[in-house]
Every structure is written in C-alpha cells, then in structure tokens.
Design a protein around this motif. Structure first.
Motif, PDB file in Angstrom:
ATOM      1  N   PRO A 235      -9.498 -51.015  15.495  1.00 53.83           N
ATOM      2  CA  PRO A 235      -8.854 -50.268  16.587  1.00 53.83           C
ATOM      3  C   PRO A 235      -9.780 -49.206  17.145  1.00 53.83           C
ATOM      4  O   PRO A 235     -10.766 -48.816  16.521  1.00 53.83           O
ATOM      5  CB  PRO A 235      -7.642 -49.645  15.905  1.00 53.83           C
ATOM      6  CG  PRO A 235      -8.099 -49.453  14.492  1.00 53.83           C
ATOM      7  CD  PRO A 235      -8.973 -50.631  14.167  1.00 53.83           C
ATOM      8  N   LEU A 236      -9.423 -48.731  18.367  1.00 52.34           N
ATOM      9  CA  LEU A 236     -10.188 -47.653  18.960  1.00 52.34           C
ATOM     10  C   LEU A 236      -9.848 -46.306  18.303  1.00 52.34           C
ATOM     11  O   LEU A 236     -10.692 -45.414  18.253  1.00 52.34           O
ATOM     12  CB  LEU A 236      -9.930 -47.587  20.474  1.00 52.34           C
ATOM     13  CG  LEU A 236     -10.348 -48.824  21.289  1.00 52.34           C
ATOM     14  CD1 LEU A 236     -10.015 -48.623  22.757  1.00 52.34           C
ATOM     15  CD2 LEU A 236     -11.832 -49.094  21.101  1.00 52.34           C
ATOM     16  N   LYS A 237      -8.587 -46.167  17.818  1.00 55.37           N
ATOM     17  CA  LYS A 237      -8.135 -44.943  17.160  1.00 55.37           C
ATOM     18  C   LYS A 237      -7.454 -45.310  15.836  1.00 55.37           C
ATOM     19  O   LYS A 237      -7.101 -46.477  15.606  1.00 55.37           O
ATOM     20  CB  LYS A 237      -7.140 -44.181  18.043  1.00 55.37           C
ATOM     21  CG  LYS A 237      -7.698 -43.745  19.387  1.00 55.37           C
ATOM     22  CD  LYS A 237      -8.740 -42.643  19.231  1.00 55.37           C
ATOM     23  CE  LYS A 237      -9.232 -42.151  20.580  1.00 55.37           C
ATOM     24  NZ  LYS A 237     -10.224 -41.048  20.439  1.00 55.37           N
ATOM     25  N   ASP A 238      -7.207 -44.318  14.974  1.00 49.65           N
ATOM     26  CA  ASP A 238      -6.529 -44.568  13.701  1.00 49.65           C
ATOM     27  C   ASP A 238      -5.044 -44.865  13.951  1.00 49.65           C
ATOM     28  O   ASP A 238      -4.423 -44.312  14.868  1.00 49.65           O
ATOM     29  CB  ASP A 238      -6.652 -43.359  12.783  1.00 49.65           C
ATOM     30  CG  ASP A 238      -8.089 -43.146  12.319  1.00 49.65           C
ATOM     31  OD1 ASP A 238      -8.945 -44.015  12.654  1.00 49.65           O
ATOM     32  OD2 ASP A 238      -8.347 -42.130  11.651  1.00 49.65           O
ATOM     33  N   HIS A 239      -4.480 -45.760  13.139  1.00 45.44           N
ATOM     34  CA  HIS A 239      -3.044 -46.088  13.186  1.00 45.44           C
ATOM     35  C   HIS A 239      -2.489 -46.038  11.754  1.00 45.44           C
ATOM     36  O   HIS A 239      -3.196 -46.393  10.788  1.00 45.44           O
ATOM     37  CB  HIS A 239      -2.823 -47.488  13.778  1.00 45.44           C
ATOM     38  CG  HIS A 239      -3.230 -47.588  15.220  1.00 45.44           C
ATOM     39  ND1 HIS A 239      -2.365 -47.351  16.248  1.00 45.44           N
ATOM     40  CD2 HIS A 239      -4.428 -47.900  15.794  1.00 45.44           C
ATOM     41  CE1 HIS A 239      -3.004 -47.514  17.400  1.00 45.44           C
ATOM     42  NE2 HIS A 239      -4.259 -47.852  17.147  1.00 45.44           N
ATOM     43  N   TYR A 240      -1.130 -45.597  11.631  1.00 47.30           N
ATOM     44  CA  TYR A 240      -0.485 -45.503  10.321  1.00 47.30           C
ATOM     45  C   TYR A 240       0.743 -46.410  10.299  1.00 47.30           C
ATOM     46  O   TYR A 240       1.496 -46.473  11.268  1.00 47.30           O
ATOM     47  CB  TYR A 240      -0.070 -44.057  10.030  1.00 47.30           C
ATOM     48  CG  TYR A 240      -1.254 -43.142   9.799  1.00 47.30           C
ATOM     49  CD1 TYR A 240      -1.703 -42.901   8.504  1.00 47.30           C
ATOM     50  CD2 TYR A 240      -1.905 -42.549  10.874  1.00 47.30           C
ATOM     51  CE1 TYR A 240      -2.790 -42.065   8.295  1.00 47.30           C
ATOM     52  CE2 TYR A 240      -2.987 -41.719  10.663  1.00 47.30           C
ATOM     53  CZ  TYR A 240      -3.439 -41.480   9.365  1.00 47.30           C
ATOM     54  OH  TYR A 240      -4.510 -40.664   9.167  1.00 47.30           O
ATOM     55  N   TYR A 241       0.956 -47.077   9.168  1.00 47.89           N
ATOM     56  CA  TYR A 241       2.064 -48.019   9.028  1.00 47.89           C
ATOM     57  C   TYR A 241       2.652 -47.879   7.626  1.00 47.89           C
ATOM     58  O   TYR A 241       1.975 -47.454   6.673  1.00 47.89           O
ATOM     59  CB  TYR A 241       1.599 -49.469   9.255  1.00 47.89           C
ATOM     60  CG  TYR A 241       0.989 -49.688  10.616  1.00 47.89           C
ATOM     61  CD1 TYR A 241       1.788 -50.023  11.708  1.00 47.89           C
ATOM     62  CD2 TYR A 241      -0.388 -49.554  10.792  1.00 47.89           C
ATOM     63  CE1 TYR A 241       1.218 -50.223  12.950  1.00 47.89           C
ATOM     64  CE2 TYR A 241      -0.959 -49.748  12.036  1.00 47.89           C
ATOM     65  CZ  TYR A 241      -0.146 -50.082  13.109  1.00 47.89           C
ATOM     66  OH  TYR A 241      -0.691 -50.284  14.347  1.00 47.89           O
ATOM     67  N   GLY A 242       3.950 -48.338   7.479  1.00 46.71           N
ATOM     68  CA  GLY A 242       4.576 -48.375   6.169  1.00 46.71           C
ATOM     69  C   GLY A 242       4.527 -49.779   5.605  1.00 46.71           C
ATOM     70  O   GLY A 242       4.611 -50.768   6.335  1.00 46.71           O
ATOM     71  N   LEU A 243       4.398 -49.871   4.271  1.00 46.12           N
ATOM     72  CA  LEU A 243       4.343 -51.159   3.595  1.00 46.12           C
ATOM     73  C   LEU A 243       5.552 -51.291   2.674  1.00 46.12           C
ATOM     74  O   LEU A 243       5.957 -50.339   2.013  1.00 46.12           O
ATOM     75  CB  LEU A 243       3.059 -51.274   2.768  1.00 46.12           C
ATOM     76  CG  LEU A 243       1.743 -51.123   3.540  1.00 46.12           C
ATOM     77  CD1 LEU A 243       0.567 -51.232   2.569  1.00 46.12           C
ATOM     78  CD2 LEU A 243       1.611 -52.205   4.630  1.00 46.12           C
ATOM     79  N   VAL A 244       6.118 -52.485   2.597  1.00 46.37           N
ATOM     80  CA  VAL A 244       7.276 -52.770   1.743  1.00 46.37           C
ATOM     81  C   VAL A 244       6.765 -53.387   0.456  1.00 46.37           C
ATOM     82  O   VAL A 244       5.925 -54.287   0.474  1.00 46.37           O
ATOM     83  CB  VAL A 244       8.260 -53.716   2.455  1.00 46.37           C
ATOM     84  CG1 VAL A 244       9.407 -54.058   1.513  1.00 46.37           C
ATOM     85  CG2 VAL A 244       8.778 -53.068   3.722  1.00 46.37           C
ATOM     86  N   ARG A 245       7.342 -52.898  -0.664  1.00 44.66           N
ATOM     87  CA  ARG A 245       6.978 -53.491  -1.964  1.00 44.66           C
ATOM     88  C   ARG A 245       7.706 -54.802  -2.094  1.00 44.66           C
ATOM     89  O   ARG A 245       8.910 -54.888  -1.978  1.00 44.66           O
ATOM     90  CB  ARG A 245       7.377 -52.533  -3.101  1.00 44.66           C
ATOM     91  CG  ARG A 245       6.945 -53.037  -4.476  1.00 44.66           C
ATOM     92  CD  ARG A 245       7.411 -52.073  -5.543  1.00 44.66           C
ATOM     93  NE  ARG A 245       6.973 -52.513  -6.860  1.00 44.66           N
ATOM     94  CZ  ARG A 245       7.624 -52.282  -7.970  1.00 44.66           C
ATOM     95  NH1 ARG A 245       8.776 -51.623  -7.941  1.00 44.66           N
ATOM     96  NH2 ARG A 245       7.166 -52.685  -9.125  1.00 44.66           N
ATOM     97  N   ALA A 246       6.947 -55.877  -2.302  1.00 47.85           N
ATOM     98  CA  ALA A 246       7.526 -57.213  -2.344  1.00 47.85           C
ATOM     99  C   ALA A 246       7.960 -57.608  -3.745  1.00 47.85           C
ATOM    100  O   ALA A 246       8.699 -58.578  -3.914  1.00 47.85           O
ATOM    101  CB  ALA A 246       6.513 -58.223  -1.836  1.00 47.85           C
ATOM    102  N   THR A 247       7.577 -56.854  -4.786  1.00 50.00           N
ATOM    103  CA  THR A 247       7.884 -57.235  -6.159  1.00 50.00           C
ATOM    104  C   THR A 247       9.383 -57.109  -6.401  1.00 50.00           C
ATOM    105  O   THR A 247       9.956 -56.028  -6.219  1.00 50.00           O
ATOM    106  CB  THR A 247       7.115 -56.346  -7.140  1.00 50.00           C
ATOM    107  OG1 THR A 247       5.720 -56.379  -6.802  1.00 50.00           O
ATOM    108  CG2 THR A 247       7.324 -56.825  -8.563  1.00 50.00           C
ATOM    109  N   SER A 248      10.059 -58.124  -6.808  1.00 54.23           N
ATOM    110  CA  SER A 248      11.494 -58.189  -7.162  1.00 54.23           C
ATOM    111  C   SER A 248      12.366 -57.665  -6.036  1.00 54.23           C
ATOM    112  O   SER A 248      13.459 -57.123  -6.271  1.00 54.23           O
ATOM    113  CB  SER A 248      11.770 -57.391  -8.446  1.00 54.23           C
ATOM    114  OG  SER A 248      10.995 -57.908  -9.515  1.00 54.23           O
ATOM    115  N   GLY A 249      11.878 -57.738  -4.816  1.00 46.34           N
ATOM    116  CA  GLY A 249      12.684 -57.313  -3.678  1.00 46.34           C
ATOM    117  C   GLY A 249      12.866 -55.825  -3.602  1.00 46.34           C
ATOM    118  O   GLY A 249      13.793 -55.331  -2.969  1.00 46.34           O
TER     119      GLY A 249
END
Length: 868
Positions: free
Chosen positions: A815-829
């Motif tokens: 990307p041209l600039k920094d971006h922030y995102y959230g991640l979901v834990r996939a272990t056991s839902g």
C-alpha cells in the motif's frame, strides 16, 4: 540650416559616386601608365583595363560569377577507351555567359568522385560542343564542368556511366598493326588458335608450368596444396614450376586430338624437394584419355574415370630428393579393346589406348605414396618443371628428315630402292632431274590416263611431232567414255557450255555453267561431304555464309551487309532490328542466355549453375540499376536443388536489401532482408501447420466491413491458448475457453480494471505461512491491479504478547500508506480478535494484548487494501 547643409552634403557625395561609376573618356582622352578598374554595385573588382600588375597592357577579367552547369554528356564505347560528347548547351536551358572559356571533361573509375586536376582528361573549347576520346581500359564515370575566363568553375554535372571500351575485332585493326612485340607474354595460348594452327602447334606442346588456368586438380587429400611458383632460378625450362605438397592428381586442360597412326612422345621433368613422411616418394606420368564428346574420361577399360589411365612415362616411378630433376618419357600409338597398363619408354613398343579415346591430355599423380598408398600425409613436396606432348613422324623417310645431300647413289646398295619400297606419290616431277626419265626407261603401258594428273600435260610440254594420228585414237576413246550414254537418257555431256549430268529419264540433275565464266552449280548433292571452302547464299547484302574466312561458323547478314546472327562452337547470337542482342553461350563457366539492350550497356541473364556435381540449378538476373547508392543492383531469381528464391541483391557482392521470397521443401518465407543492417529485416514463414513472423506488424483493413480486423478461429479439439503475448515470460494469454490472464494492469477510461492475477506467496518473518490447523488454506496474496487481497490463515512460530512482525508483501502489491485490520481466531471457532498492520514498507505486523500461542490459527481472508 543645419539640415539643409547635411542634405546638400549627402547629395554631393552621391553625385561624386555616380560620376566615378559612370565616367567616360572622350575621344581625345588617354590613360597614362595606369589602369581603369571596373567594379560592380557591391564594389567588388570585376575587370582591370590598361597596365596590369606584371607590366603588360590588356583587359583582365577577374572574380567572374560561376558559369551555369553544362548539360549531361553522352558516352559511347570506343577502341581503347570511350567517347564523350557535349552538345554545347547548359542545364535548364541557361544562356552561355560571355566570359565562358571552356568545358572540362573529368573521368574516374570511382563512383561519386569529385572533379580535380587528377581526374581532368581533356577540354572542349567551343560552344558548338564536340566529341572527345577518353583513353581507358576499364569502365569509368564521367562528369563535366564549365570554367570562365576568371578560372571560376561551375557545379559539375551528375555522373554518366560507367562505360568501358568496346572489344577489338579483326575488322577494326589495320594490317600489320599487331606485331609480336605488342603481344604480352602468354597472351596467345594454344586454345586461342584456329583449328589448323592449333594442330600445327600440337605437333609439340610444351607447358613450362607458368599458367595456373592450364591445369585442373582432379583429386587431393586434406591439407594438400597445388600452386605455381615464379622466379625459380634453377628451373630447367623458363623460371616457373608447379608445386604439389601432398597427394595430388592434376590434368592439363589442353586436349590433343589422338591419331592412332601417329606416335606420341609424352615426357615430364620432376623433382622432389621434401620427402614424404611415408618414406616413399612416387609419381605417375602419362596421358588422360578423353572421349569424342570432349568431356567423358576413357581409361584403360573404357570406364569414365581418371584412375587406371595411360601412364606411359612413369607407372609408378620412385623419386627421392637426392635424384634432383628427372625427365620421364613414354610413348603411345594405336588403339585396342584394352589400354596398356605399364610404362612404355621404348618407341619401338609404344603403349596403346582404349578404342574410345579421341583426345589425350597431360596427367600427373604427384606424391602418390603420401595419399593413395601412404595414408593422408601431406609432407611430401614435388615440383614439375615442364610437360611435353609430341606427335612424331615415323615410318617414312622424306626430305624433311634428311640433310640435303646426305643420301647419294653411292650410299645405296644395289637394288635397295625398288618400286615396292617407294610410297605412293613419294616421287614427283619436281624430284626428278631433267632428262632422267626417258622413253626406254618406261615400261609399256606403265603410264595410263588414270596416272596423269589433271592439267599435267599442256601444249608447252608436248614436243613437236610427238602426237601422231595413231596416238590420238586413245585420246578419242577416253573422250568417248566421258560423253557416252543414251543420247536421250542417262548421260554426261561435256562441251564449251559446261558439264551436265542427266538421269535415266533424261532430266538434267547437275550442271556446271562454264559458257559465261560464272561457274554456277545447280542441282542437288546428296550423301556427300564437303570439306573446306565457303558455302553462302549470296556474296553481299542479305545472306547466310558457312565457314566464312575459315572461321567454322554460320553467319547471318541483313540487307545492309551487317552480321546480325552467329552459330558456332561458341554458341548462338542474334541481333534484332533495334540493335538488341540475344546470345546463347554454352561455354561460359555458367552456361547462359543473355539479353542485351539496343545500346549494349545493360543486360539480363538466364544461366545454369552446378554448385554440387549433378546439380542443374537455374538463376535469372535483371539488368543492373542504380539504387541505395550502388550502380549494380539487380533482381535475381534462383531455382536450385530443392529450393527457389527471388531477391534484390548487388551483382558484385550479392548483398541483400529489399523484398525476398524464399521457398524450401519444409517452409515458405516472404519478407524483407538488409545485409548491411540485419535488424531491419523481417519475414512471415509458413511451415507445416504453422505460420510464424519476425518483425513489427500492423493490421490496417482497407475497406469498412462487418468482419473482424483480426480473427483467430481454432478447430474443435484445440487445447492450446487462442492468444499468447510474451516478452521473457507470458504477459497476456487467452485460453481455449476465453479465460484471459494479464501480467500487467488492465485499464479502462484511464483507470485500472480489476483483473485478478495468480496467487502469490508471502515471505515469512515471525509467522508460518502454513497454519497449525492444516484444514485451513495457507496464507497467500494476489492483486487485481486495483487492490491487493490476503486469503487463508497462518500461525505464529513462537508465542508472544504485544507485537510481532509476521510477513513481507511482494513488490507491486504494497500500500501507499499503512492500514490496520482485525483478525479472527479460527481455532475452535473462538471469536477473539487481534490486530494487524499492513505497512507501506511491505511488512505485516500482528498486535495482541494477551498471549498468542503457536497452536492458535488466525484468519487473514478479510484483509485487503488499495494500491493507489
């Protein structure tokens, strides 16, 4: 007042200037030891009238403007040079200036030359024009320029030419002008002589090995050389030798007609200068048999081969270096079903040749042990000083064999000379002393009418009273036999009107008219051979002649008496009414048909070429034309051994530039070729099931149509791409189902069109691209040209709390600039979240407020970012 004074001063200055410019001298005026200068309006000196700088008196024109360019010269071939004609006019119809002095003629063998004192040939010094001769032995280019009395030159004309001298023919030479002192050494060879002269020279043919064109190499081993050396001071004949290093078979190009009744002596002088590493230095010396066609070889068994020939002089002979010059001699006479296989050094027992031999040529096998017998050694060196073929007179002793007075009566045994020992016609009247033959020495009836030559007995040779009535009876009987026959049927009549022959029906078949002195023959000659003389349809004007001047050719003349056609051993030539010529030349290195224009300055050619033995290739050339800075451009069509092409080349170097068609057994090609700049070339090639092209191509439909400008239609069952664009790697493809893949960005309206590219891998830093739960997709990345997308899941390689760098994004998808995102834990839902940062530097960093274990799996498939 100041203005008036200034104006008046300017007026007076102008008047003085006008007076100087237009001054005239009255009739009584004079110049006293001075000169009058004439200048133009710019003040430039143009003439000096009166006393000059050198003390002389006259009119000197200086600084004249350049004269106009002369008109183009007209060239024509001449003996020993060319003629140059100028019509006295100037380019563009310019008027000749009054100070024109001469027109210079410049010539050079180099195209594009600049006239200079070195190229000046002559001048034309009258405005009526003229024709001058430029001596030259080779084609030259000609330019004219004019010069005025001031010495100023005009611009030169364009080049005319090239043109060379015309060939010298016998009719253009004065009697006696060509003498032996004017012939270069070797200028006249035996092959250049007429048949009768060649036969005379052929009585003793001597080759001093000074002419490389007189010999042909038949066989060698690799690395062998056959050369001709000059300045060999110890050569026995002349100062030239032929030198062979390694096994070499050579033949002389001369072909001596072979008469089986003549004894031929064949000899060669040879020495070995360097011994062969094989330890044996041997050679063969003899004759090469040639059939009646002048081409086919005939060896001892009758086969067409240069092996097993007639090695009469050496077969073989040892030739060590210590022997120095050695002369080998052998003899041949007669023919047989099989030729002699051994040397024949004794003239009393000469060798014989095969029945089919009609010509013989010199033949040498040199350094034989170095090749045919000793392998492939090229260390042996032999030199040949001379080769001789002589036709010897044998069996008859005549006056030419004996010194005058050497045979006298006292030297002859009694009864040694009898009638049977004297050859027919050996004794003639000129060899009988006056009074030696008397009536009593002639047997009765020994002299009959068939023994008396025509016109041998004249009135001056008959003594008075020698002819009596009883002796006339025999004469009358002879005349009766000449005119005997049926008076109305078959008969011969001889009288003052001539000789006439009639057939059985009484019809005249042959007549020689003698009454008017013309000697005209009428009738038909069937089944006869006419030898010598000239056969012609008329003595002048339009006619056909055979063997005119003993030239052994058929000539055709037009109504003006000009020869326009020839048929001879040299080929066929026909000149048309316009002056154009068509000639067939079978004797050229490449047998050809030539077409010359009316002026004889250009020609087209159709010829055969045998590049490899047995080939019969055909090539056609147009006449030369000027293009690309060259004057010898031609178009050539070549049809060879299973190929054909049409191309634009130079005749002198076959350098290509232009369109070219190349047809082969496995492809056809049409395109453009430039030998000077190969990168300019391009072509389309058609092969089995494939058309390929080289070069840039543009599709430009010439008419409006509903059809596509470019269409690709594949047959059912085609599995490959319909379109593939490549530079190093594939840049765009369209498969058989219409799926398109582009390596670059597709834009629409100036903006990229999302086109997903193939998935790519991320570079790991602190995380693994393969998640702990392998049921999930491993993390990956791709772009559609507008955004970049992550997909799949990943796990850390070590437990951490806080932040940890995970992956590096490939170039082109950051990307041209920094971006922030959230991640979901996939272990056991587990719905717990952690954060990640997609940095402009290409680093993906994961942030966690609680501990992240290595067994945790996190889903990145919702993360994407813009690229602009």
């Amino acid at each position: 007042m100041a203005r008036d004074f200034a104006n008046e001063l300017a007026r007076l200055a102008q008047e003085v200037k006008e007076i100087k410019r237009g001054q005239r001298y009255a009739h009584g005026g004079s110049l006293e030891n001075s000169a009058l200068e004439v200048k133009n309006t710019d003040g430039s000196l143009r003439a000096i009238l009166g006393v000059q700088a050198d003390g002389t008196t006259g009119v000197n024109i200086v600084n004249g403007p350049p004269p106009p360019t002369p008109s183009m010269p007209v060239l024509a071939p001449s003996i020993g040079g060319i003629t140059v004609s100028w019509d006295g006019t100037f380019d563009g119809g310019a008027v000749p200036p009054l100070d024109w002095q001469r027109t210079e003629v410049h010539a050079s063998t180099t195209s594009g030359f600049t006239p200079s004192p070195a190229t000046l040939q002559t001048t034309i010094e009258t405005l009526q024009g003229g024709t001058v001769v430029v001596p030259t032995e080779q084609p030259v280019y000609v330019r004219l320029l004019a010069r005025n009395t001031s010495g100023t030159a005009s611009d030169p004309t364009s080049e005319a030419g090239p043109l060379g001298p015309s060939p010298v023919v016998a009719t253009e030479l004065l009697d006696g002008i060509v003498t032996s002192s004017k012939l270069a050494q070797g200028a006249v060879t035996i092959n250049a002589l007429t048949e009768s002269l060649a036969d005379t020279a052929g009585q003793r043919y001597v080759d001093a090995m000074g002419d490389p064109d007189a010999w042909t190499v038949l066989s060698t081993t690799p690395g062998t050389t056959f050369t001709f050396l000059d300045g060999v001071t110890d050569a026995r004949t002349g100062s030239t030798v032929a030198q062979a290093t390694g096994f070499t078979v050579v033949r002389g190009n001369i072909q001596v007609p072979y008469d089986p009744e003549v004894l031929y002596r064949i000899s060669a002088r040879v020495r070995t200068t360097a011994a062969s590493s094989s330890g044996s230095d041997t050679l063969y010396v003899g004759a090469l048999g040639v059939a009646a066609d002048g081409t086919t070889f005939v060896n001892r068994t009758g086969a067409n081969s240069y092996f097993s020939q007639y090695q009469a002089a050496a077969n073989p002979a040892s030739q060590p270096t210590s022997a120095g010059w050695v002369t080998y001699t052998g003899y041949l006479r007669g023919r047989a079903a099989s030729g002699t296989a051994t040397a024949s050094p004794d003239p009393r027992t000469p060798g014989v040749v095969h029945d089919n031999v009609r010509f013989i040529s010199p033949l040498l096998y040199l350094n034989y042990a170095s090749g045919a017998s000793g392998g492939s050694s090229t260390t042996g060196t032999m030199q040949v000083d001379a080769f001789t073929v002589e036709a010897l007179k044998t069996g008859v002793v005549d006056s030419t064999n004996l010194v005058s007075g050497s045979v006298t009566t006292a030297a002859l045994a009694a009864d040694s000379v009898t009638a049977t020992a004297i050859a027919a016609n050996a004794v003639t009247a000129g060899k009988i002393l006056a009074g030696a033959v008397t009536a009593e020495k002639i047997d009765a009836l020994a002299v009959t009418s068939d023994k008396v030559a025509a016109n041998a007995i004249t009135a001056g040779k008959i003594n008075a009273g020698a002819v009596t009535a009883d002796k006339l009876e025999a004469v009358l009987q002879l005349v009766t036999r000449l005119v005997a026959g049926d008076p109305s049927g078959a008969r011969v009549e001889l009288n003052s009107d001539g000789l006439r022959v009639y057939n059985s029906g009484g019809t005249q078949t042959i007549a020689f008219n003698a009454a008017d002195g013309s000697g005209v023959f009428t009738g038909t000659i069937t089944g006869s051979t006419i030898t010598g003389g000239v056969v012609q349809t008329a003595t002048s004007g339009q006619r056909i002649t055979v063997n005119e001047a003993g030239q052994n050719k058929v000539l055709v003349y037009d109504s003006t008496g000009t020869a326009i056609g020839e048929f001879s051993a040299q080929g066929l030539l026909v000149r048309g009414t316009s002056g154009a010529i068509m000639a067939i030349d079978p004797n050229a290195v490449l047998p050809q048909i030539r077409f010359l224009n009316a002026s004889g300055t250009n020609e087209a050619r159709f010829q055969m070429a045998e590049v490899n033995p047995g080939d019969a290739n055909i090539q056609m050339f147009t006449g030369t034309f000027t293009a690309d800075g060259f004057t010898d451009r031609v178009w050539r069509q070549y049809m060879g051994n299973d190929f054909a092409m049409i191309e634009r080349i130079r005749r002198s170097s076959t350098a290509h530039r232009g369109g070219r068609m190349n047809l082969r057994a496995d492809f056809a090609e049409i395109g453009y070729m430039d030998s000077g700049t190969p990168s300019n070339g391009g072509y389309i090639r058609y092969e089995t099931g494939l058309a390929s092209t080289k070069g840039r191509h543009a599709v430009e439909p010439q008419t409006a149509s509903a059809n596509p400008a470019l269409a690709v239609t594949a047959l059912t069952g085609h599995t490959g791409p319909l379109l593939r664009l490549t530079r190093d790697t594939d840049k765009a493809t369209v498969d058989k189902d219409g799926n398109a893949v582009f390596a670059g960005t597709v834009t629409s309206g100036g903006r990229p069109v999302p086109v997903p590219a193939a998935w790519a891998s991320l570079t790991t830093i602190g995380w693994s691209t393969t998640p702990s739960l392998t049921a999930y997709q491993s993390i990956r990345i791709r772009t559609d040209g507008v955004r970049a997308y992550l997909d799949g899941a990943a796990s850390t390689t070590a437990a951490f709390t806080g932040s940890r760098d995970a992956f590096t994004i490939p170039e082109g998808m950051r990307p041209l600039k920094d971006h922030y995102y959230g991640l979901v834990r996939a272990t056991s839902g587990d719905p717990r979240f952690i954060g990640c940062r997609i940095a402009a530097t290409g680093t993906i960093t994961v942030f966690a407020t609680t501990s992240v274990a290595t067994t945790d799996t996190w889903d990145f498939s919702t993360v994407s970012w813009p690229l602009d």
